[in-house]
Design an enzyme around this catalytic site. Structure first.
Site, PDB file in Angstrom:
ATOM      1  CE  LYS A  60      -0.438  -0.339   5.060  1.00  0.00           C
ATOM      2  NZ  LYS A  60      -1.286  -0.908   6.136  1.00  0.00           N
ATOM      3  NE  ARG A 157      -7.283  -0.219  10.566  1.00  0.00           N
ATOM      4  CZ  ARG A 157      -6.023  -0.342  10.130  1.00  0.00           C
ATOM      5  NH1 ARG A 157      -5.180   0.667  10.239  1.00  0.00           N
ATOM      6  NH2 ARG A 157      -5.598  -1.482   9.609  1.00  0.00           N
ATOM      7  CG  HIS A 186      -4.383  -4.729  11.451  1.00  0.00           C
ATOM      8  ND1 HIS A 186      -3.246  -5.345  10.972  1.00  0.00           N
ATOM      9  CD2 HIS A 186      -4.057  -3.419  11.584  1.00  0.00           C
ATOM     10  CE1 HIS A 186      -2.277  -4.449  10.820  1.00  0.00           C
ATOM     11  NE2 HIS A 186      -2.736  -3.279  11.188  1.00  0.00           N
ATOM     12  NE  ARG A 242      -3.133  -8.259   7.380  1.00  0.00           N
ATOM     13  CZ  ARG A 242      -3.753  -8.733   8.460  1.00  0.00           C
ATOM     14  NH1 ARG A 242      -4.369  -9.898   8.425  1.00  0.00           N
ATOM     15  NH2 ARG A 242      -3.762  -8.028   9.569  1.00  0.00           N
ATOM     16  CE1 TYR A 286       9.575  32.093   1.874  1.00  0.00           C
ATOM     17  CE2 TYR A 286       9.896  29.717   2.040  1.00  0.00           C
ATOM     18  CZ  TYR A 286       9.580  30.847   1.294  1.00  0.00           C
ATOM     19  OH  TYR A 286       9.263  30.722  -0.029  1.00  0.00           O
ATOM     20  CB  CYS A 334      11.709  26.138   1.432  1.00  0.00           C
ATOM     21  SG  CYS A 334      12.847  27.354   2.105  1.00  0.00           S
ATOM     22  CG  ASP A 336       9.407  23.424  -3.874  1.00  0.00           C
ATOM     23  OD1 ASP A 336       8.592  22.497  -3.810  1.00  0.00           O
ATOM     24  OD2 ASP A 336       9.080  24.627  -4.010  1.00  0.00           O
TER      25      ASP A 336
HETATM   26  C1  LIG Z   1      -0.674  -1.907   6.861  1.00  0.00           C
HETATM   27  C2  LIG Z   1      -1.250  -3.196   7.240  1.00  0.00           C
HETATM   28  C3  LIG Z   1      -0.432  -4.325   7.385  1.00  0.00           C
HETATM   29  C4  LIG Z   1       1.073  -4.276   7.336  1.00  0.00           C
HETATM   30  O1  LIG Z   1       1.551  -3.702   8.532  1.00  0.00           O
HETATM   31  P1  LIG Z   1       3.136  -3.689   8.851  1.00  0.00           P
HETATM   32  O2  LIG Z   1       3.215  -3.258  10.260  1.00  0.00           O
HETATM   33  O3  LIG Z   1       3.727  -2.697   7.909  1.00  0.00           O
HETATM   34  O4  LIG Z   1       3.610  -5.047   8.612  1.00  0.00           O
HETATM   35  C5  LIG Z   1      -1.044  -5.537   7.618  1.00  0.00           C
HETATM   36  N1  LIG Z   1      -2.389  -5.628   7.724  1.00  0.00           N
HETATM   37  C6  LIG Z   1      -3.204  -4.554   7.624  1.00  0.00           C
HETATM   38  C7  LIG Z   1      -4.672  -4.738   7.759  1.00  0.00           C
HETATM   39  C8  LIG Z   1      -2.667  -3.303   7.388  1.00  0.00           C
HETATM   40  O5  LIG Z   1      -3.477  -2.237   7.317  1.00  0.00           O
END
Ligand SMILES: *Cc1c(COP(=O)(O)O)cnc(C)c1O
Length: 402
Positions: A60, A157, A186, A242, A286, A334, A336
């Site tokens: 992602k 969530r 998660h 994951r 700045y 800044c 850029d």
């Molecule tokens: C982002 C995410 C992950 C990966 O998390 P890491 O800590 O980067 O391994 C796994 N599962 C879900 C649902 C996530 O949103």
């Protein structure tokens, strides 16, 4: 200019000297991605898994800022079994580069259902309305609506409440267009060793999966571990893990460091666009939050700013490395560009810094000689985590793959 600088500027410094030859043609600032390090990290996680556990690589946010188009195929060749994205758009783009399963880690608007099926993106599902709309569209198209059931086991969530998993399946399973390919949750605190909230989430997840099986529902692939959980909790690898941040060589917590050997994948470099000796008292950037204190101070300009992920909260706090030596960033960052100071006073009791010149290589994050600026160092100064540091650098800077 002091003699003896130039080729010997590294002096005793050891380590690889980065090359300016890797600079893109259009801008003197860039992100450098080490493909070998990425491959090595994927293999390091793969080695932690049993034969029956698949590895889903999380790509992602454009592979956490590293560029999914290049990173995902490398991961696939190094052992990834599936991929995860956060948005439908990310899934559509990723489909050009990989033919493995793609899981969307959220439930998108119903309007995106045609794209999900066209591009083979499995949604995470947690409302009955979405499930039935998905099944209906799939059935009418003569396709199968493959999805993963998201369970909320305590993070608050997304997901069906874990107590309601069986009711959810009872409400949607009549639909012939739906196939539940997986069931997942998660963890909110997987990076904390011996954490009770993690234990509780795990117990809730196990209970929900057991209830599904007992009621005669196939949960599909059961998965819950993210990067920290993979190394800290090998008993919850289940059918799939994951992995995200670890693939990019970043540890999610100190406890994971001794448990898996990772190599940082991203470095951020630039070249000096201007270097000069302003009069004593001259203000820099700045608001003139830095004023040149003495005549031996050289001020150098770097063409990279907060729109490139170098947060303005780093102003007057961060360091950069030139030719193996650290220098302080000065003045407000800044949009850029930013500036740094080099003290070239040769009368100091310690070795003077070599003056910098237009075109010199500047390391904003990464290693140069003996010095290294880590994503963690920048994260600490910004009051955030390494995840956000690399995502931000990926936003606008051109990526150079080495
Ligand atoms: C982002 C995410 C992950 C990966 O998390 P890491 O800590 O980067 O391994 C796994 N599962 C879900 C649902 C996530 O949103």
């Amino acid at each position: 200019m002091a003699a003896g600088y130039g080729s010997s500027r590294y002096g005793e410094a050891e380590g690889a000297r980065p090359s300016v030859a890797r600079c893109p043609e259009t801008r003197w600032s860039w992100v450098e991605i080490d493909r070998g390090a990425l491959r090595s990290n994927v293999r390091a996680y793969k080695k932690l898994l049993g034969r029956n556990t698949k590895m889903m690589c999380v790509v992602k946010a454009d592979a956490y800022g590293h560029g999914a188009a290049v990173c995902a195929p490398i991961m696939a060749s190094a052992g990834a079994d599936a991929f995860a994205v956060a948005t439908v758009q990310e899934g559509i783009e990723l489909r050009e580069y990989v033919d493995k399963p793609i899981l969307l880690l959220s439930q998108p608007p119903q309007e995106s259902i045609p794209d999900l099926l066209a591009y083979g993106i499995m949604p995470s599902v947690y409302t009955i309305e979405f499930a039935l709309a998905f099944g209906e569209y799939a059935a009418n198209a003569g396709a199968q609506g493959r999805y993963h059931l998201a369970l909320d086991t305590g993070m608050t969530r997304i997901g069906v409440r874990y107590q309601d998993a069986v009711d959810f399946r009872r409400a949607v399973d009549f639909h012939s267009g739906l196939v539940c390919e997986g069931t997942f949750t998660h963890f909110a605190t997987a990076d904390v060793v011996g954490d009770w909230d993690w234990e509780l989430q795990r117990a809730h997840f196990d209970e929900a999966v057991a209830n599904l099986r007992e009621a005669g529902f196939d949960p599909g692939l059961v998965h819950c571990d993210n990067t920290p959980s993979v190394v800290l909790h090998s008993d919850t690898h289940y059918d799939m893990v994951r992995v995200g941040v670890g693939l990019y060589g970043l540890h999610p917590c100190d406890a994971s460091e001794p448990l898996v050997d990772l190599k940082p994948v991203m470095s951020v470099r630039a070249r000096v666009t201007r270097a000069q000796y302003p009069p004593v008292g001259a203000g820099v950037s700045y608001g003139m939050t830095y004023r040149v204190p003495k005549s031996s101070i050289q001020i150098a300009t770097v063409p990279l700013g907060y729109a490139d992920g170098y947060s303005r909260t780093l102003s007057n706090k961060a360091d950069v490395i030139v030719a193996g030596q650290r220098h302080h960033q000065v003045g407000n960052v800044c949009m850029d560009q930013f500036m740094f100071a080099v003290d070239v006073n040769e009368n100091r009791s310690y070795a003077p810094s070599a003056p910098v010149e237009e075109g010199d290589l500047v390391t904003i994050m990464g290693a140069d000689g003996r010095e290294r600026i880590s994503a963690e160092e920048l994260a600490e100064l910004r009051g955030t985590i390494n995840y956000e540091v690399v995502c931000d650098f990926g936003l606008r800077l051109e990526k150079v793959y080495v």
